[in-house]
Design an enzyme around this catalytic site. Structure first.
Site, PDB file in Angstrom:
ATOM      1  N   ASP A   2       0.840  -1.206   0.000  1.00  0.00           N
ATOM      2  CA  ASP A   2       0.000   0.000   0.000  1.00  0.00           C
ATOM      3  C   ASP A   2       0.869   1.247   0.000  1.00  0.00           C
ATOM      4  O   ASP A   2       0.627   2.200  -0.725  1.00  0.00           O
ATOM      5  CB  ASP A   2      -0.981   0.009   1.185  1.00  0.00           C
ATOM      6  CG  ASP A   2      -0.307  -0.274   2.523  1.00  0.00           C
ATOM      7  OD1 ASP A   2       0.909  -0.569   2.549  1.00  0.00           O
ATOM      8  OD2 ASP A   2      -0.995  -0.203   3.552  1.00  0.00           O
ATOM      9  N   ASP A  16       7.105   3.708   3.372  1.00  0.00           N
ATOM     10  CA  ASP A  16       7.346   4.847   4.264  1.00  0.00           C
ATOM     11  C   ASP A  16       8.839   4.843   4.618  1.00  0.00           C
ATOM     12  O   ASP A  16       9.645   5.343   3.834  1.00  0.00           O
ATOM     13  CB  ASP A  16       6.413   4.653   5.475  1.00  0.00           C
ATOM     14  CG  ASP A  16       6.522   5.719   6.531  1.00  0.00           C
ATOM     15  OD1 ASP A  16       6.422   6.897   6.206  1.00  0.00           O
ATOM     16  OD2 ASP A  16       6.675   5.362   7.710  1.00  0.00           O
ATOM     17  N   PHE A  52       0.880  11.440   8.053  1.00  0.00           N
ATOM     18  CA  PHE A  52       0.136  10.211   8.325  1.00  0.00           C
ATOM     19  C   PHE A  52      -1.202  10.232   7.583  1.00  0.00           C
ATOM     20  O   PHE A  52      -1.962  11.195   7.662  1.00  0.00           O
ATOM     21  CB  PHE A  52      -0.114  10.055   9.831  1.00  0.00           C
ATOM     22  CG  PHE A  52      -0.813   8.773  10.165  1.00  0.00           C
ATOM     23  CD1 PHE A  52      -0.127   7.568  10.116  1.00  0.00           C
ATOM     24  CD2 PHE A  52      -2.154   8.759  10.508  1.00  0.00           C
ATOM     25  CE1 PHE A  52      -0.776   6.361  10.406  1.00  0.00           C
ATOM     26  CE2 PHE A  52      -2.811   7.567  10.809  1.00  0.00           C
ATOM     27  CZ  PHE A  52      -2.106   6.371  10.761  1.00  0.00           C
ATOM     28  N   ASP A  64      -5.042   2.215   7.811  1.00  0.00           N
ATOM     29  CA  ASP A  64      -5.826   2.412   9.035  1.00  0.00           C
ATOM     30  C   ASP A  64      -5.191   3.364  10.036  1.00  0.00           C
ATOM     31  O   ASP A  64      -3.981   3.635   9.996  1.00  0.00           O
ATOM     32  CB  ASP A  64      -5.985   1.068   9.756  1.00  0.00           C
ATOM     33  CG  ASP A  64      -4.665   0.608  10.383  1.00  0.00           C
ATOM     34  OD1 ASP A  64      -3.646   0.578   9.667  1.00  0.00           O
ATOM     35  OD2 ASP A  64      -4.648   0.335  11.601  1.00  0.00           O
ATOM     36  N   ARG A  93     -10.007   1.744   7.189  1.00  0.00           N
ATOM     37  CA  ARG A  93      -9.574   0.961   6.019  1.00  0.00           C
ATOM     38  C   ARG A  93     -10.622   0.914   4.920  1.00  0.00           C
ATOM     39  O   ARG A  93     -10.310   0.714   3.758  1.00  0.00           O
ATOM     40  CB  ARG A  93      -9.261  -0.492   6.435  1.00  0.00           C
ATOM     41  CG  ARG A  93      -8.077  -0.633   7.359  1.00  0.00           C
ATOM     42  CD  ARG A  93      -7.634  -2.088   7.398  1.00  0.00           C
ATOM     43  NE  ARG A  93      -6.763  -2.383   8.515  1.00  0.00           N
ATOM     44  CZ  ARG A  93      -5.442  -2.217   8.521  1.00  0.00           C
ATOM     45  NH1 ARG A  93      -4.835  -1.732   7.457  1.00  0.00           N
ATOM     46  NH2 ARG A  93      -4.730  -2.541   9.574  1.00  0.00           N
TER      47      ARG A  93
HETATM   48  P1  5GP Z   1       7.621   1.143   6.333  1.00  0.00           P
HETATM   49  O1  5GP Z   1       8.126  -0.179   6.841  1.00  0.00           O
HETATM   50  O2  5GP Z   1       8.017   1.453   4.915  1.00  0.00           O
HETATM   51  O3  5GP Z   1       7.980   2.251   7.281  1.00  0.00           O
HETATM   52  O4  5GP Z   1       6.063   1.145   6.379  1.00  0.00           O
HETATM   53  C1  5GP Z   1       5.375   0.102   5.919  1.00  0.00           C
HETATM   54  C2  5GP Z   1       3.974  -0.026   6.460  1.00  0.00           C
HETATM   55  O5  5GP Z   1       3.623   0.928   7.459  1.00  0.00           O
HETATM   56  C3  5GP Z   1       3.031   0.222   5.324  1.00  0.00           C
HETATM   57  O6  5GP Z   1       2.847  -0.933   4.584  1.00  0.00           O
HETATM   58  C4  5GP Z   1       1.777   0.635   6.058  1.00  0.00           C
HETATM   59  O7  5GP Z   1       1.055  -0.519   6.414  1.00  0.00           O
HETATM   60  C5  5GP Z   1       2.301   1.367   7.267  1.00  0.00           C
HETATM   61  N1  5GP Z   1       2.289   2.814   7.002  1.00  0.00           N
HETATM   62  C6  5GP Z   1       3.294   3.592   6.552  1.00  0.00           C
HETATM   63  N2  5GP Z   1       2.924   4.873   6.434  1.00  0.00           N
HETATM   64  C7  5GP Z   1       1.624   4.915   6.812  1.00  0.00           C
HETATM   65  C8  5GP Z   1       0.645   5.972   6.896  1.00  0.00           C
HETATM   66  O8  5GP Z   1       0.865   7.160   6.620  1.00  0.00           O
HETATM   67  N3  5GP Z   1      -0.595   5.586   7.329  1.00  0.00           N
HETATM   68  C9  5GP Z   1      -0.923   4.312   7.665  1.00  0.00           C
HETATM   69  N4  5GP Z   1      -2.156   4.094   8.057  1.00  0.00           N
HETATM   70  N5  5GP Z   1      -0.015   3.307   7.591  1.00  0.00           N
HETATM   71  C10 5GP Z   1       1.222   3.605   7.172  1.00  0.00           C
HETATM   72 MG    MG Z   2       1.369  -2.120   4.232  1.00  0.00          MG
END
Ligand code: 5GP
Ligand code: MG
Length: 178
Positions: A103, A106, A155, A162, A168
């Site tokens: 999705d 980050d 965020f 979510d 969601r």
């Molecule tokens: P990462 O490991 O790249 O930091 O983040 C991966 C996961 O964190 C994403 O797949 C997602 O599920 C969650 N995530 C990252 N940024 C956001 C955000 O802005 N909002 C939400 N709801 N989930 C996030």
């Molecule tokens: Mg994810």
């Protein structure tokens, strides 16, 4: 600007469903050209990617399979920096092209962690398709093959994403207001 409340936070509309749809079409067009002879295994990273994966799969016209893994790294509104694997992969991927459906990328920790884990099973290639990418938040050097939209480091919720389990089901994407 449309606003919603989830638990204790307010959110404002930031990406309407029509923009998401357009981004999906563009991603699918590129994937349909590049992956048509690869017979890939698509891997939906639960929970957040369920809606993106379902909508993208309907636009894909090459032979492929789909499977699911469940990972968690976020708590509340931030990354814990650690990735918990809640459901793993059952399929054999040796010699096979794999496409990860995420999705949002980050910090990049989740996708890097999963790529390292899959690499030990000797796939032919691992590609990444992510609907959203936060370039300012990314700390890892991961190659993203298909990116829908680049977004600021705020965020967001909706379209599968979510806030503590809620939001969601929203068809549009909203950004937290502080
Ligand atoms: P990462 O490991 O790249 O930091 O983040 C991966 C996961 O964190 C994403 O797949 C997602 O599920 C969650 N995530 C990252 N940024 C956001 C955000 O802005 N909002 C939400 N709801 N989930 C996030
Ligand atoms: Mg994810």
């Amino acid at each position: 600007m449309k606003r919603i409340q989830l638990l204790d936070k307010q959110f404002a509309l930031s990406i309407p469903a029509s923009d998401i749809k357009k981004a999906l079409w563009e991603m699918a067009e590129k994937m349909n050209k590049e992956l048509k002879d690869q017979n890939p295994l698509m891997i939906c990273i639960l929970n957040g990617s369920f809606m993106f994966s379902a909508d993208l799969m309907k636009l894909i016209d090459f032979p492929c399979e789909i499977s699911f893994v469940k990972l968690a790294s976020y708590e509340g509104m931030g990354s814990t920096g650690k990735v918990k694997q809640l459901i793993g992969l059952n399929e054999e991927i040796e010699g096979r092209t794999v496409v990860l459906l995420e999705d949002i990328v980050d910090t990049g920790v989740t996708i890097e962690n999963l790529m390292n884990q899959l690499d030990s099973q000797k796939p032919k290639d691992v590609k990444v398709a992510t609907l959203l990418f936060k370039p300012e938040a990314c700390k890892k050097n991961v190659k993203l093959d298909y990116v829908g939209l680049e977004i600021p480091n705020d965020f967001i919720v909706g379209y599968g994403l979510d806030y503590d389990g809620y939001g969601r089901n929203l068809p549009d994407i909203y950004t937290v207001i502080d």
